[in-house]
Design a protein around this motif. Structure first.
Motif, PDB file in Angstrom:
ATOM      1  N   GLY A   1      40.678  50.519  16.873  1.00  0.00           N
ATOM      2  CA  GLY A   1      39.966  52.615  17.525  1.00  0.00           C
ATOM      3  C   GLY A   1      38.067  52.359  16.736  1.00  0.00           C
ATOM      4  O   GLY A   1      37.445  53.679  16.910  1.00  0.00           O
ATOM      5  N   ASP A   2      37.597  51.102  16.979  1.00  0.00           N
ATOM      6  CA  ASP A   2      36.221  51.325  16.806  1.00  0.00           C
ATOM      7  C   ASP A   2      35.431  50.695  17.985  1.00  0.00           C
ATOM      8  O   ASP A   2      35.417  49.609  18.155  1.00  0.00           O
ATOM      9  N   ALA A   3      34.577  51.424  18.485  1.00  0.00           N
ATOM     10  CA  ALA A   3      33.562  51.614  19.815  1.00  0.00           C
ATOM     11  C   ALA A   3      33.191  49.833  19.637  1.00  0.00           C
ATOM     12  O   ALA A   3      33.109  48.987  20.679  1.00  0.00           O
TER      13      ALA A   3
ATOM     14  N   ASP B   1      43.348  57.731  16.796  1.00  0.00           N
ATOM     15  CA  ASP B   1      44.243  57.953  16.294  1.00  0.00           C
ATOM     16  C   ASP B   1      45.296  57.182  16.052  1.00  0.00           C
ATOM     17  O   ASP B   1      45.971  55.679  17.160  1.00  0.00           O
ATOM     18  N   PRO B   2      45.477  56.472  14.945  1.00  0.00           N
ATOM     19  CA  PRO B   2      46.554  55.765  14.583  1.00  0.00           C
ATOM     20  C   PRO B   2      48.158  55.508  15.133  1.00  0.00           C
ATOM     21  O   PRO B   2      49.079  54.164  15.644  1.00  0.00           O
ATOM     22  N   GLN B   3      48.038  56.791  15.310  1.00  0.00           N
ATOM     23  CA  GLN B   3      49.867  56.986  15.693  1.00  0.00           C
ATOM     24  C   GLN B   3      49.672  56.476  17.192  1.00  0.00           C
ATOM     25  O   GLN B   3      50.711  56.173  18.140  1.00  0.00           O
ATOM     26  N   ILE B   4      48.872  57.199  18.174  1.00  0.00           N
ATOM     27  CA  ILE B   4      48.556  56.029  19.859  1.00  0.00           C
ATOM     28  C   ILE B   4      48.724  54.623  19.206  1.00  0.00           C
ATOM     29  O   ILE B   4      49.213  54.200  20.898  1.00  0.00           O
ATOM     30  N   LEU B   5      47.655  54.265  18.799  1.00  0.00           N
ATOM     31  CA  LEU B   5      47.571  52.823  19.097  1.00  0.00           C
ATOM     32  C   LEU B   5      48.897  52.248  18.580  1.00  0.00           C
ATOM     33  O   LEU B   5      49.007  51.113  19.086  1.00  0.00           O
ATOM     34  N   ARG B   6      50.288  52.397  17.418  1.00  0.00           N
ATOM     35  CA  ARG B   6      50.977  51.800  17.329  1.00  0.00           C
ATOM     36  C   ARG B   6      51.694  51.953  18.481  1.00  0.00           C
ATOM     37  O   ARG B   6      52.995  51.296  18.686  1.00  0.00           O
TER      38      ARG B   6
ATOM     39  N   ILE C   1      31.312  49.114  29.814  1.00  0.00           N
ATOM     40  CA  ILE C   1      32.683  48.402  30.146  1.00  0.00           C
ATOM     41  C   ILE C   1      32.270  47.517  31.419  1.00  0.00           C
ATOM     42  O   ILE C   1      32.449  46.564  32.215  1.00  0.00           O
ATOM     43  N   ARG C   2      32.102  48.571  32.643  1.00  0.00           N
ATOM     44  CA  ARG C   2      32.258  48.416  33.433  1.00  0.00           C
ATOM     45  C   ARG C   2      30.773  47.543  34.238  1.00  0.00           C
ATOM     46  O   ARG C   2      30.617  47.096  35.012  1.00  0.00           O
ATOM     47  N   ALA C   3      29.877  48.071  33.234  1.00  0.00           N
ATOM     48  CA  ALA C   3      28.952  47.828  33.522  1.00  0.00           C
ATOM     49  C   ALA C   3      28.335  45.896  33.311  1.00  0.00           C
ATOM     50  O   ALA C   3      28.204  45.137  34.233  1.00  0.00           O
ATOM     51  N   ASP C   4      29.812  45.666  32.621  1.00  0.00           N
ATOM     52  CA  ASP C   4      29.141  44.044  32.342  1.00  0.00           C
ATOM     53  C   ASP C   4      30.131  43.417  32.874  1.00  0.00           C
ATOM     54  O   ASP C   4      30.289  41.674  32.691  1.00  0.00           O
ATOM     55  N   SER C   5      31.682  43.993  33.485  1.00  0.00           N
ATOM     56  CA  SER C   5      32.637  43.130  34.264  1.00  0.00           C
ATOM     57  C   SER C   5      33.494  44.000  35.044  1.00  0.00           C
ATOM     58  O   SER C   5      32.848  45.234  34.858  1.00  0.00           O
ATOM     59  N   HIS C   6      33.512  43.310  35.789  1.00  0.00           N
ATOM     60  CA  HIS C   6      34.793  44.013  36.480  1.00  0.00           C
ATOM     61  C   HIS C   6      36.873  44.062  35.954  1.00  0.00           C
ATOM     62  O   HIS C   6      37.681  44.279  36.560  1.00  0.00           O
ATOM     63  N   THR C   7      36.604  43.852  34.799  1.00  0.00           N
ATOM     64  CA  THR C   7      37.881  44.374  33.269  1.00  0.00           C
ATOM     65  C   THR C   7      38.275  46.212  33.633  1.00  0.00           C
ATOM     66  O   THR C   7      37.046  46.962  34.160  1.00  0.00           O
ATOM     67  N   PRO C   8      38.940  46.081  34.832  1.00  0.00           N
ATOM     68  CA  PRO C   8      39.876  47.256  34.858  1.00  0.00           C
ATOM     69  C   PRO C   8      40.149  48.554  33.504  1.00  0.00           C
ATOM     70  O   PRO C   8      40.555  47.307  33.228  1.00  0.00           O
ATOM     71  N   VAL C   9      39.951  49.573  33.588  1.00  0.00           N
ATOM     72  CA  VAL C   9      40.138  50.191  32.578  1.00  0.00           C
ATOM     73  C   VAL C   9      40.566  51.221  32.948  1.00  0.00           C
ATOM     74  O   VAL C   9      40.702  52.235  34.469  1.00  0.00           O
ATOM     75  N   ILE C  10      41.826  52.020  32.054  1.00  0.00           N
ATOM     76  CA  ILE C  10      42.497  53.107  32.284  1.00  0.00           C
ATOM     77  C   ILE C  10      42.198  54.038  31.224  1.00  0.00           C
ATOM     78  O   ILE C  10      42.271  53.384  29.715  1.00  0.00           O
ATOM     79  N   VAL C  11      42.225  55.496  31.798  1.00  0.00           N
ATOM     80  CA  VAL C  11      41.715  56.410  30.145  1.00  0.00           C
ATOM     81  C   VAL C  11      42.764  57.001  30.085  1.00  0.00           C
ATOM     82  O   VAL C  11      44.180  57.170  30.676  1.00  0.00           O
ATOM     83  N   LEU C  12      43.360  56.805  28.946  1.00  0.00           N
ATOM     84  CA  LEU C  12      44.174  57.701  28.275  1.00  0.00           C
ATOM     85  C   LEU C  12      43.371  58.727  27.673  1.00  0.00           C
ATOM     86  O   LEU C  12      42.412  58.955  27.121  1.00  0.00           O
ATOM     87  N   SER C  13      43.602  59.568  28.354  1.00  0.00           N
ATOM     88  CA  SER C  13      43.286  60.875  27.997  1.00  0.00           C
ATOM     89  C   SER C  13      44.465  62.278  27.746  1.00  0.00           C
ATOM     90  O   SER C  13      45.321  62.615  28.000  1.00  0.00           O
TER      91      SER C  13
END
Length: 790
Positions: free
Chosen positions: A595-597, A573-578, A630-642
């Motif tokens: 916006g691209d995986a 969502d461009p508006q959310i990104l902005r 993401i979690r398989a490749d690193s320990h970078t924390p991920v916060i889900v926005l939904s």
């Protein structure tokens, strides 16, 4: 055969033929006794090698587009297998040979490949024989055997044997594929049914017995097991009542009527009386299923729990009544006071007039507070609550809240116990005073006069914890989860409700969560008091309980330290990104948005962000799958926005390793606070805090990246360890083929199921696990694999 008579020669040939047929029969039995595709392919490859006396064998299946799909290898070492799988022209070679309709028999396979334009094949194979595996006109795959154990070339008899065996293998592979498809469809349907919020019961029309029931239906009828026979027995013990309380005869229940008449019954509201005596209000539909000749074969009943809808309607009615009462009461006092002053037959004493004006002012303040609470609640729900977060001293905030509370005429004492040298918190001091004042007022309302209200504050991990406890009436455990629901008023003592107008605690929850904290209630039951606890993110973990003289300098310093923290935002969502980019930039972080995986994967590798904000809905890929990657490749924390606030989505995100879950809409202050808390948590536990895996003789130490069986170290390649690591992260839970492929293999080196099966086989061999009778790695046919749960 020289030296033998005609009869002897014929007998010897018959004996040889009989031996070949016997070995062929045994091989066919081996590949037909199991329906697991992995097992069938491996048995076929092994049997082809044994039947022909070959040193190596390989079996490759083809998909519907005649492209190579699954690969199973027999006879090669682990190193040789990896070299074959890594061969850059491997798919082209198998596609070329697989396209040959007639068998290929050569005494120099390497020379044959070079003549066809494929050089540097990694394994030196001389003699080779291959044939297609076909079912009628369908190309199922190819069988390859390489190098005779006895030396020399493959014979015409070997070719004939391989061709005969391939015909039988084709049927076994086809059957295994069909079984896998059926199992996968069954698993998908079962998952869909069991995660459905609507109860589903399927009845057989002939026997009228239960043939399928899901978890929600079991819950609604008061039964824990999902065994159909047990469910049918419990269903016979369930009572049904109409909404007016009248008992309904069993043959009038919707699904019984559908079984009897073959007609659809729609949307009947009934009360289910469970065997334990409790009740639940439901909406029931019953749909008959007919065969092609119009015979009734089954009835599907759906049962929806409408108790939450009734609760919402009750809350709405209570809210309207509460607002009417809360506004009418002060208005009555204001109007009465004004009418008394204006309608007095003789002039009133000035002191009396001032008293009436005090009443008017006090009641007007009550109306203002109610309106402000309603406005705050609407801002919380819209995600627009104003929160100005800055480094704040906890002791100072508690003192301000206590002084405001005591100046309001309350008679309870406030006892404060704050841990020395407590870190500052990132908070809006005015809003936290509002939270504490609400909690103090709530404690006082349901406590005896002069009884103490206790406030405590201490450090826990990356948060400061603040609790408010009283010696009041307490709350029953079943009512605790409802305390923070808006308009919720729980009867205590039978004459009033906790929370007054049902707004105060809901507002406390919204304010605390906007700061990135959590709030909860605890009570040992009625008559034992209540403790309300909330958390706030600490600015840092250094000691010091004084607020700096130059608060602005402290804020600037914090922003400066954040500027090195790169945050990757992935949302379509461009508006959310902005919106998120501006929020992060204003907070001092370095935002990176996409916006691209696929681009996000590249940025994860090249930019190495400190944290990822991930939307679950992305074009072309599941957000849950991307989170797993993401979690398989690193320990970078991920916060889900939904935008999804469903409990199962939140639970699944945390199961897959999410550091936090933020439901849209959200305020800038809430997002910044949650990011800060996640970064501090990551700094405290840089390895993700995973416990070692241990089951039977198998032990996996994630921190040391070591694997042992019965105390002896197991040598695994990096890819084999990563595969075992992924399975050990969620023991007992099936990981699908796609999940494992996405987690273990990177995007720049894509893999498929044949590679996965090969590595599963290698890992099983190295840890001493038998695929036929596994102890550690279990196969869910057509779905994936799971590791034994300790």
């Amino acid at each position: 055969m020289p030296g033998l008579s005609g009869g002897d020669r014929l007998g010897a040939e018959n004996e040889t033929l009989g031996g070949r047929l016997s070995r062929m029969t045994e091989a066919i039995l081996r590949i037909s006794e199991d329906l697991d595709l992995d097992t069938v392919l491996q048995e076929a490859a092994d049997s082809a090698r044994l039947l022909t006396g070959a040193r190596y064998a390989a079996l490759i299946t083809h998909d519907g587009d005649d492209e190579p799909q699954d690969l199973m290898i027999s006879g090669l070492t682990d190193q040789q297998t990896e070299r074959v799988l890594a061969y850059p022209f491997g798919r082209d070679v198998f596609r070329y040979i697989g396209g040959l309709r007639e068998p290929l028999r050569t005494d120099d396979f390497i020379a044959h490949l070079e003549a066809a334009g494929y050089s540097d094949f990694p394994v030196p194979i001389g003699a080779l024989l291959s044939t297609q595996i076909r079912v009628r006109d369908q190309h199922v795959g190819n069988l390859y055997i390489g190098e005779k154990e006895s030396g020399g070339e493959f014979t015409v008899e070997d070719e004939e044997t391989l061709r005969m065996f391939a015909a039988q293998a084709a049927m076994a592979i086809t059957n295994a594929r069909r079984y896998g498809d059926e199992q996968r469809a069954k698993a998908d349907l079962e998952a869909l049914l069991n995660t459905s919020p609507v109860g589903v019961v399927v009845f057989d029309a002939l026997t009228r017995g239960v043939v399928r029931i899901n978890r929600e239906a079991c819950r609604l009828i008061g039964h824990r097991s999902e065994e159909e026979s047990d469910s049918a027995r419990v269903l016979g013990m369930v009572g049904f009542r109409r909404m007016d309380g009248a008992v309904m005869a069993l043959d009038e229940v919707p699904f019984e009527r559908a079984l009897r008449t073959g007609e659809t019954v729609r949307a009947e509201e009934l009360v289910i009386v469970r065997p334990a005596g409790d009740q639940v209000t439901t909406l029931i539909n019953a749909t008959p299923i007919h065969s092609e000749d119009e015979q009734l074969v089954a009835v599907v009943a759906t049962i929806q729990d409408i108790t939450p809808l009734e609760e919402l309607e009750r809350l709405r009615t209570d809210f309207l009544g509460m607002v009417s009462h809360e506004l009418r009461t002060p208005l009555t006092s204001i109007k009465g006071s004004a009418a008394t002053v204006l309608g007095a037959s003789s002039p009133l004493d000035p002191a009396e007039i001032r008293q009436f004006f005090h009443i008017i002012e006090e009641q007007a303040d009550n109306m203002r507070d109610l309106i402000n609470n309603l406005l705050d609640l609407s801002r919380i729900e819209a995600g627009t609550l104003s929160v100005v977060a800055e480094p704040t001293d906890v002791s100072a905030v508690i003192d301000r809240a206590r002084n405001a509370f005591l100046s309001g005429g309350y008679r309870n004492s406030i006892e404060i116990n704050v841990t020395p040298n407590l870190p500052r918190v990132t908070a809006d001091g005015k809003r936290i005073v509002q939270v504490l004042h609400n909690l103090f007022s709530n404690a006082s309302k349901y406590s005896r006069e002069w009884s103490p209200i206790r406030v405590a504050a201490w450090m826990h991990e990356a948060h400061v914890v603040i609790s408010v406890s009283d010696e009041g009436t307490g709350v029953a455990s079943e009512h605790l989860p409802r305390l923070f629901t808006k308009f919720s008023r729980i009867d205590v003592g039978g004459d009033h409700g906790v929370g007054g107008n049902g707004l105060g605690l809901a507002i406390c929850r919204g304010i605390v969560e906007a700061h990135g904290g959590r709030i909860w209630a605890e009570s040992e039951g009625e008559g034992h008091g209540t403790r309300l606890t909330f958390t706030l993110p600490a600015v840092d973990e250094t000691t010091g309980d004084r607020v700096p003289d130059h608060m602005g300098d402290a804020v600037d310093s914090e922003r400066s330290s954040r500027s090195s923290d790169r945050i990757l935002v992935v949302d379509d969502d461009p508006q959310i990104l902005r919106y998120v980019r501006n929020t992060l930039a204003e907070a001092g972080y370095t935002p990176m948005v996409t916006g691209d995986a696929n681009e996000a994967s590249d940025m994860l590798e090249s930019e190495r962000p400190q944290l990822v904000l991930l939307n679950l809905v992305l074009p072309g890929v599941s957000g849950f799958d991307f989170l797993t990657r993401i979690r398989a490749d690193s320990h970078t924390p991920v916060i889900v926005l939904s935008g999804r606030g469903r409990g199962q989505d939140i639970a699944r995100a945390f199961e897959l390793g999410a550091a936090d879950y933020v439901v849209k809409p959200f305020s800038p202050a809430e997002l910044v606070a949650r990011i800060g808390a996640a970064l501090r948590q990551a700094a405290t536990y840089p390895h993700g805090g995973m416990e070692p895996y241990a089951y039977g003789d198998l032990a996996i130490n994630h921190l040391e990246r070591s694997v042992t069986v019965a105390g002896k170290p197991v040598r695994l390649t990096p890819t084999e360890y990563k595969l075992l690591f992924e399975l050990s992260k969620h023991p007992g839970r099936v990981m699908t083929h796609d999940q494992l492929l996405n987690s273990v293999w990177s995007q720049d080196r894509p893999a498929d199921q044949r590679l996965l099966r090969s590595f599963i086989k290698n890992v099983r061999q190295k840890i001493g696990d038998d695929a036929r009778n596994p102890s550690y790695i279990f196969t869910r046919s057509g779905v994936g694999y799971h590791l034994a749960k300790p």
